[in-house]
Design a protein around this motif. Structure first.
Motif, PDB file in Angstrom:
ATOM      1  N   MET A   1       0.840  -1.184   0.000  1.00  0.00           N
ATOM      2  CA  MET A   1       0.000   0.000   0.000  1.00  0.00           C
ATOM      3  C   MET A   1       0.885   1.247   0.000  1.00  0.00           C
ATOM      4  SD  MET A   1      -2.895   1.231   2.730  1.00  0.00           S
ATOM      5  CE  MET A   1      -1.837   2.020   3.925  1.00  0.00           C
ATOM      6  N   THR A   2       0.375   2.280  -0.642  1.00  0.00           N
ATOM      7  CA  THR A   2       0.983   3.597  -0.608  1.00  0.00           C
ATOM      8  C   THR A   2      -0.145   4.618  -0.579  1.00  0.00           C
ATOM      9  OG1 THR A   2       2.632   5.036  -1.647  1.00  0.00           O
ATOM     10  CG2 THR A   2       1.144   3.877  -3.124  1.00  0.00           C
ATOM     11  N   TYR A   3       0.177   5.841  -0.350  1.00  0.00           N
ATOM     12  CA  TYR A   3      -0.819   6.904  -0.388  1.00  0.00           C
ATOM     13  C   TYR A   3      -0.666   7.654  -1.689  1.00  0.00           C
ATOM     14  CZ  TYR A   3      -2.212   5.887   4.316  1.00  0.00           C
ATOM     15  OH  TYR A   3      -2.714   5.248   5.412  1.00  0.00           O
ATOM     16  N   VAL A   4      -1.779   8.162  -2.213  1.00  0.00           N
ATOM     17  CA  VAL A   4      -1.768   8.910  -3.466  1.00  0.00           C
ATOM     18  C   VAL A   4      -2.523  10.217  -3.279  1.00  0.00           C
ATOM     19  CG1 VAL A   4      -1.560   6.886  -4.961  1.00  0.00           C
ATOM     20  CG2 VAL A   4      -3.823   7.742  -4.380  1.00  0.00           C
ATOM     21  N   VAL A   5      -2.110  11.209  -4.038  1.00  0.00           N
ATOM     22  CA  VAL A   5      -2.807  12.482  -4.071  1.00  0.00           C
ATOM     23  C   VAL A   5      -3.825  12.390  -5.210  1.00  0.00           C
ATOM     24  CG1 VAL A   5      -2.578  14.976  -4.334  1.00  0.00           C
ATOM     25  CG2 VAL A   5      -0.753  13.670  -3.214  1.00  0.00           C
ATOM     26  N   THR A   6      -5.045  12.813  -4.927  1.00  0.00           N
ATOM     27  CA  THR A   6      -6.134  12.684  -5.891  1.00  0.00           C
ATOM     28  C   THR A   6      -6.624  14.041  -6.389  1.00  0.00           C
ATOM     29  OG1 THR A   6      -7.787  12.610  -4.118  1.00  0.00           O
ATOM     30  CG2 THR A   6      -6.844  10.491  -4.851  1.00  0.00           C
ATOM     31  N   MET A  32      -0.868  20.865  -8.647  1.00  0.00           N
ATOM     32  CA  MET A  32      -1.105  19.893  -7.582  1.00  0.00           C
ATOM     33  C   MET A  32       0.190  19.298  -7.073  1.00  0.00           C
ATOM     34  SD  MET A  32      -2.558  16.459  -9.558  1.00  0.00           S
ATOM     35  CE  MET A  32      -2.704  15.510  -8.060  1.00  0.00           C
ATOM     36  N   LEU A  33       0.083  18.522  -6.017  1.00  0.00           N
ATOM     37  CA  LEU A  33       1.197  17.751  -5.478  1.00  0.00           C
ATOM     38  C   LEU A  33       0.979  16.290  -5.828  1.00  0.00           C
ATOM     39  CD1 LEU A  33       1.272  19.157  -1.822  1.00  0.00           C
ATOM     40  CD2 LEU A  33       2.501  20.019  -3.806  1.00  0.00           C
ATOM     41  N   VAL A  34       2.043  15.508  -5.795  1.00  0.00           N
ATOM     42  CA  VAL A  34       1.951  14.052  -5.926  1.00  0.00           C
ATOM     43  C   VAL A  34       2.863  13.414  -4.889  1.00  0.00           C
ATOM     44  CG1 VAL A  34       1.327  14.033  -8.389  1.00  0.00           C
ATOM     45  CG2 VAL A  34       3.744  13.930  -7.730  1.00  0.00           C
ATOM     46  N   ILE A  35       2.619  12.148  -4.628  1.00  0.00           N
ATOM     47  CA  ILE A  35       3.445  11.354  -3.712  1.00  0.00           C
ATOM     48  C   ILE A  35       4.198  10.323  -4.539  1.00  0.00           C
ATOM     49  CG2 ILE A  35       3.391   9.630  -1.868  1.00  0.00           C
ATOM     50  CD1 ILE A  35       0.870  11.048  -0.799  1.00  0.00           C
ATOM     51  N   HIS A  36       5.488  10.198  -4.320  1.00  0.00           N
ATOM     52  CA  HIS A  36       6.278   9.161  -5.006  1.00  0.00           C
ATOM     53  C   HIS A  36       5.984   7.829  -4.317  1.00  0.00           C
ATOM     54  CE1 HIS A  36       9.393   6.908  -6.857  1.00  0.00           C
ATOM     55  NE2 HIS A  36       9.917   7.973  -7.455  1.00  0.00           N
ATOM     56  N   ASP A  58      -3.917   3.828  -1.629  1.00  0.00           N
ATOM     57  CA  ASP A  58      -4.165   3.282  -2.968  1.00  0.00           C
ATOM     58  C   ASP A  58      -5.005   2.016  -2.945  1.00  0.00           C
ATOM     59  OD1 ASP A  58      -2.295   1.416  -2.092  1.00  0.00           O
ATOM     60  OD2 ASP A  58      -1.111   1.485  -3.931  1.00  0.00           O
ATOM     61  N   THR A  59      -5.367   1.552  -1.775  1.00  0.00           N
ATOM     62  CA  THR A  59      -6.227   0.369  -1.672  1.00  0.00           C
ATOM     63  C   THR A  59      -7.702   0.718  -1.876  1.00  0.00           C
ATOM     64  OG1 THR A  59      -6.266   0.675   0.722  1.00  0.00           O
ATOM     65  CG2 THR A  59      -4.664  -0.894  -0.160  1.00  0.00           C
ATOM     66  N   GLU A  60      -8.041   1.996  -1.870  1.00  0.00           N
ATOM     67  CA  GLU A  60      -9.430   2.378  -2.142  1.00  0.00           C
ATOM     68  C   GLU A  60      -9.731   2.132  -3.615  1.00  0.00           C
ATOM     69  OE1 GLU A  60     -10.777   6.202  -0.868  1.00  0.00           O
ATOM     70  OE2 GLU A  60     -10.027   5.919   1.171  1.00  0.00           O
ATOM     71  N   PRO A  61     -10.944   1.680  -3.916  1.00  0.00           N
ATOM     72  CA  PRO A  61     -11.296   1.389  -5.315  1.00  0.00           C
ATOM     73  C   PRO A  61     -11.277   2.641  -6.189  1.00  0.00           C
ATOM     74  CG  PRO A  61     -13.194   1.048  -3.846  1.00  0.00           C
ATOM     75  CD  PRO A  61     -12.022   1.395  -2.989  1.00  0.00           C
ATOM     76  N   GLY A  62     -10.887   2.452  -7.450  1.00  0.00           N
ATOM     77  CA  GLY A  62     -10.924   3.525  -8.431  1.00  0.00           C
ATOM     78  C   GLY A  62      -9.752   4.478  -8.426  1.00  0.00           C
ATOM     79  N   LEU A  63      -8.693   4.167  -7.723  1.00  0.00           N
ATOM     80  CA  LEU A  63      -7.563   5.095  -7.644  1.00  0.00           C
ATOM     81  C   LEU A  63      -6.389   4.698  -8.545  1.00  0.00           C
ATOM     82  CD1 LEU A  63      -7.486   6.011  -3.844  1.00  0.00           C
ATOM     83  CD2 LEU A  63      -8.529   7.237  -5.753  1.00  0.00           C
ATOM     84  N   GLU A  64      -6.589   3.761  -9.439  1.00  0.00           N
ATOM     85  CA  GLU A  64      -5.499   3.300 -10.306  1.00  0.00           C
ATOM     86  C   GLU A  64      -4.917   4.448 -11.128  1.00  0.00           C
ATOM     87  OE1 GLU A  64      -8.609   1.931 -10.320  1.00  0.00           O
ATOM     88  OE2 GLU A  64      -8.218   0.069  -9.210  1.00  0.00           O
ATOM     89  N   LYS A  65      -5.795   5.280 -11.704  1.00  0.00           N
ATOM     90  CA  LYS A  65      -5.345   6.421 -12.510  1.00  0.00           C
ATOM     91  C   LYS A  65      -4.489   7.365 -11.661  1.00  0.00           C
ATOM     92  CE  LYS A  65      -7.897  10.414 -13.837  1.00  0.00           C
ATOM     93  NZ  LYS A  65      -9.039  10.997 -14.550  1.00  0.00           N
ATOM     94  N   TRP A  66      -4.886   7.557 -10.413  1.00  0.00           N
ATOM     95  CA  TRP A  66      -4.158   8.478  -9.546  1.00  0.00           C
ATOM     96  C   TRP A  66      -2.826   7.905  -9.096  1.00  0.00           C
ATOM     97  CZ3 TRP A  66      -5.318  13.193 -10.089  1.00  0.00           C
ATOM     98  CH2 TRP A  66      -6.598  13.528 -10.527  1.00  0.00           C
ATOM     99  N   LEU A  67      -2.761   6.608  -8.884  1.00  0.00           N
ATOM    100  CA  LEU A  67      -1.490   5.970  -8.559  1.00  0.00           C
ATOM    101  C   LEU A  67      -0.519   6.124  -9.720  1.00  0.00           C
ATOM    102  CD1 LEU A  67       0.344   4.345  -6.705  1.00  0.00           C
ATOM    103  CD2 LEU A  67      -0.739   2.263  -7.596  1.00  0.00           C
TER     104      LEU A  67
END
Length: 112
Positions: A1-6, A32-36, A58-67
Motif C-alpha cells: 500500500m501507498t498513499y496517493v494524491v487525488t 497539484m502535489l503528488v506522492i512518489h 491506494d487500496t481504495e477502489p478507483g484510484l489506479e489512474k491516480w497511482l
C-alpha cells in the motif's frame, strides 16, 4: 500500500501534508502535489493533515489512474520538503467536480 494524491488537490495545493511527511516523498507541479509511491513508507500521517481530503490509500477502489499519475510525475516534478502558502484561489476550488479535465493537461502515460 501507498498513499496517493487525488483530484481534489488540483488548484488547492495545500501543503500541510508536506510538513508532516517523515521521508519527503511529495513532489510539486503547477496545479497539484503528488506522492512518489516508491518513497512513501505508508505511515499515513499525511492523510489527516490534508484540508482538501485529497490524500487516499491506494487500496481504495478507483484510484489506479491516480497511482499512475503520482508515480509518473514524481519522477519529473521537484521535491517539496517545506510547507508553503496555499494558492489564493484554493478555497474556491476545494471540492469542485471535474478538476482533472479542466486543469490537468494530459492523461498519465500518454506522453502528451
Amino acid at each position: 500500500m501507498t498513499y496517493v494524491v487525488t483530484e481534489n488537490c488540483i488548484k488547492c495545493k495545500y501543503t500541510d501534508c508536506v510538513e508532516v511527511c517523515p521521508v519527503d516523498c511529495f513532489y510539486e507541479g503547477e496545479n497539484m502535489l503528488v506522492i512518489h509511491p516508491d518513497e512513501c513508507i505508508d505511515c499515513g500521517v499525511c492523510e489527516p493533515e490534508c484540508p482538501a481530503d485529497a490524500i487516499k490509500p491506494d487500496t481504495e477502489p478507483g484510484l489506479e489512474k491516480w497511482l499512475e499519475l503520482n508515480s509518473e510525475y514524481a519522477k519529473t516534478w521537484p521535491n517539496l520538503t517545506q510547507k508553503k502558502d496555499a494558492p489564493d484561489e484554493a478555497k474556491q476550488f476545494d471540492g469542485m467536480d471535474g478538476k482533472f479535465d479542466k486543469f490537468f493537461s494530459k492523461e498519465p502515460g500518454t506522453g502528451d
